[in-house]
Design a protein around this motif. Structure first.
Motif, PDB file in Angstrom:
ATOM      1  N   LYS A   1       0.808  -1.214   0.000  1.00 52.86           N
ATOM      2  CA  LYS A   1       0.000   0.000   0.000  1.00 52.86           C
ATOM      3  C   LYS A   1       0.843   1.267   0.000  1.00 52.86           C
ATOM      4  O   LYS A   1       0.583   2.195  -0.771  1.00 52.86           O
ATOM      5  CB  LYS A   1      -0.933   0.006   1.223  1.00 52.86           C
ATOM      6  CG  LYS A   1      -1.962  -1.128   1.199  1.00 52.86           C
ATOM      7  CD  LYS A   1      -2.885  -1.055   2.407  1.00 52.86           C
ATOM      8  CE  LYS A   1      -3.918  -2.172   2.382  1.00 52.86           C
ATOM      9  NZ  LYS A   1      -4.825  -2.099   3.559  1.00 52.86           N
ATOM     10  N   ILE A   2       1.846   1.319   0.860  1.00 52.22           N
ATOM     11  CA  ILE A   2       2.671   2.516   0.975  1.00 52.22           C
ATOM     12  C   ILE A   2       3.928   2.338   0.140  1.00 52.22           C
ATOM     13  O   ILE A   2       4.701   1.398   0.362  1.00 52.22           O
ATOM     14  CB  ILE A   2       3.046   2.800   2.446  1.00 52.22           C
ATOM     15  CG1 ILE A   2       1.781   2.896   3.298  1.00 52.22           C
ATOM     16  CG2 ILE A   2       3.868   4.079   2.542  1.00 52.22           C
ATOM     17  CD1 ILE A   2       0.831   3.985   2.878  1.00 52.22           C
TER      18      ILE A   2
ATOM     19  N   SER B   1      -3.359   6.772  -9.240  1.00 57.61           N
ATOM     20  CA  SER B   1      -4.528   6.585  -8.394  1.00 57.61           C
ATOM     21  C   SER B   1      -4.566   7.692  -7.336  1.00 57.61           C
ATOM     22  O   SER B   1      -3.530   8.299  -7.024  1.00 57.61           O
ATOM     23  CB  SER B   1      -4.475   5.215  -7.715  1.00 57.61           C
ATOM     24  OG  SER B   1      -3.423   5.169  -6.762  1.00 57.61           O
TER      25      SER B   1
ATOM     26  N   ALA C   1      -4.772   7.544  -4.131  1.00 60.03           N
ATOM     27  CA  ALA C   1      -3.911   7.243  -2.992  1.00 60.03           C
ATOM     28  C   ALA C   1      -2.447   7.492  -3.326  1.00 60.03           C
ATOM     29  O   ALA C   1      -1.696   8.077  -2.524  1.00 60.03           O
ATOM     30  CB  ALA C   1      -4.115   5.793  -2.545  1.00 60.03           C
TER      31      ALA C   1
ATOM     32  N   GLN D   1      -1.719  11.233  -3.552  1.00 58.03           N
ATOM     33  CA  GLN D   1      -1.577  11.842  -2.236  1.00 58.03           C
ATOM     34  C   GLN D   1      -0.218  11.532  -1.620  1.00 58.03           C
ATOM     35  O   GLN D   1       0.406  12.392  -0.986  1.00 58.03           O
ATOM     36  CB  GLN D   1      -2.706  11.352  -1.319  1.00 58.03           C
ATOM     37  CG  GLN D   1      -2.676  11.941   0.083  1.00 58.03           C
ATOM     38  CD  GLN D   1      -2.817  13.451   0.084  1.00 58.03           C
ATOM     39  OE1 GLN D   1      -3.512  14.014  -0.765  1.00 58.03           O
ATOM     40  NE2 GLN D   1      -2.170  14.113   1.031  1.00 58.03           N
ATOM     41  N   GLN D   2       0.271  10.320  -1.811  1.00 54.09           N
ATOM     42  CA  GLN D   2       1.595   9.967  -1.295  1.00 54.09           C
ATOM     43  C   GLN D   2       2.688  10.820  -1.937  1.00 54.09           C
ATOM     44  O   GLN D   2       3.646  11.224  -1.269  1.00 54.09           O
ATOM     45  CB  GLN D   2       1.871   8.487  -1.543  1.00 54.09           C
ATOM     46  CG  GLN D   2       1.029   7.542  -0.692  1.00 54.09           C
ATOM     47  CD  GLN D   2       1.342   6.074  -0.974  1.00 54.09           C
ATOM     48  OE1 GLN D   2       2.502   5.671  -1.018  1.00 54.09           O
ATOM     49  NE2 GLN D   2       0.304   5.277  -1.182  1.00 54.09           N
TER      50      GLN D   2
END
Length: 271
Positions: free
Chosen positions: A101-102, A166, A168, A171-172
């Motif tokens: 995920k990260i 995406s 997410a 945002q990262q």
């Protein structure tokens, strides 16, 4: 339920799933692309070149074409999907991110920096080459090239139009930009002004504000001590280093920092 035969793994991801029938791989999520995606994949058997003779961006399909990678001189592969299988460990040097995920931008950029120092060509890939791997490349451009997010994203998008981050991942990247530059806003360009030659001798000290101006040597508005001897005294009565006329007062505003004679104070050390 009949046990699946395992003699014929997927030719793309190497895992066992019914790729031709559209079944999604339970290991890496690979699937048969839609018709629009097929056109893109057919026209992009080679990965996209982001930085000439160094950094390449692609999909897992690109990473599975070992012979094509060799023809481009690629010797190292950065795999951004932990579940994706590294197919050619004997032919390429692999580095894999470990979090699903990260995205570990710092670890990825360190690996890419080492590749650049070694003058090795490297492929960064994810499953489709649209979000995770482009994000890692964008992070590298921000960290190592000093480009802001918007510029880095546009650079990658121009060279690989199918990039689509995406929410997410987007945002990262914004958070990583703030980590690097301290703000998501572009920093204004600061131009250092040259010292004004008309302001006199400064000797590296900060300029004094106009509200508390000290005498400056070459400003005509300030009176020199040579002109403060009085209107009725001839210039020849002043001899530098000699005594002064008895009735002549010292100027109140001592521009040179001299110490009045007949006092016990020692001259100030100029150092």
């Amino acid at each position: 339920m009949r046990k699946r035969e395992r003699e014929n793994p997927c030719v793309v991801c190497g895992h066992y799933h019914k790729y031709e029938e559209g079944e999604v791989c339970g290991v890496c999520g690979h699937r048969m692309p839609a018709s629009s995606e097929k056109l893109v994949q057919q026209s992009s058997a080679f990965p996209s070149e982001i930085l000439k003779d160094f950094l390449y961006l692609g999909s897992y399909d690109n990473a599975s074409r070992g012979e094509l990678l060799k023809t481009q001189g690629i010797s190292r592969i950065l795999n951004t999907v932990p579940a994706c299988q590294n197919l050619y460990k004997n032919s390429f040097t692999y580095y894999c991110l470990e979090d699903e995920k990260i995205l570990q931008f710092d670890n990825a950029t360190q690996f890419l920096e080492q590749c650049e120092r070694d003058k090795a060509r490297v492929l960064v890939h994810c499953m489709s080459g649209r979000s995770r791997s482009p994000a890692v490349v964008i992070a590298y451009l921000m960290k190592c090239k000093g480009w802001r997010f918007a510029q880095s994203h546009q650079w990658v998008k121009d060279r690989r139009p199918q990039v689509e981050l995406s929410p997410a991942v987007h945002q990262q990247l914004l958070e990583y930009e703030q980590k690097i530059f301290g703000s998501n806003e572009p920093m204004p360009t600061q131009v250092s002004a040259m010292p004004d030659s008309s302001s006199g001798f400064v000797f590296g000290f900060p300029k004094v504000s106009d509200s508390n101006t000290l005498p400056i040597f070459n400003q005509l508005a300030n009176t020199s001590i040579f002109e403060q001897t009085g209107p009725n005294i001839a210039p020849t009565s002043f001899v530098f280093g000699a005594g002064r006329p008895v009735d002549q007062p010292f100027p109140d505003n001592n521009a040179f920092g001299f110490i009045h004679p007949n006092t016990n104070e020692a001259p100030m050390d100029s150092s």
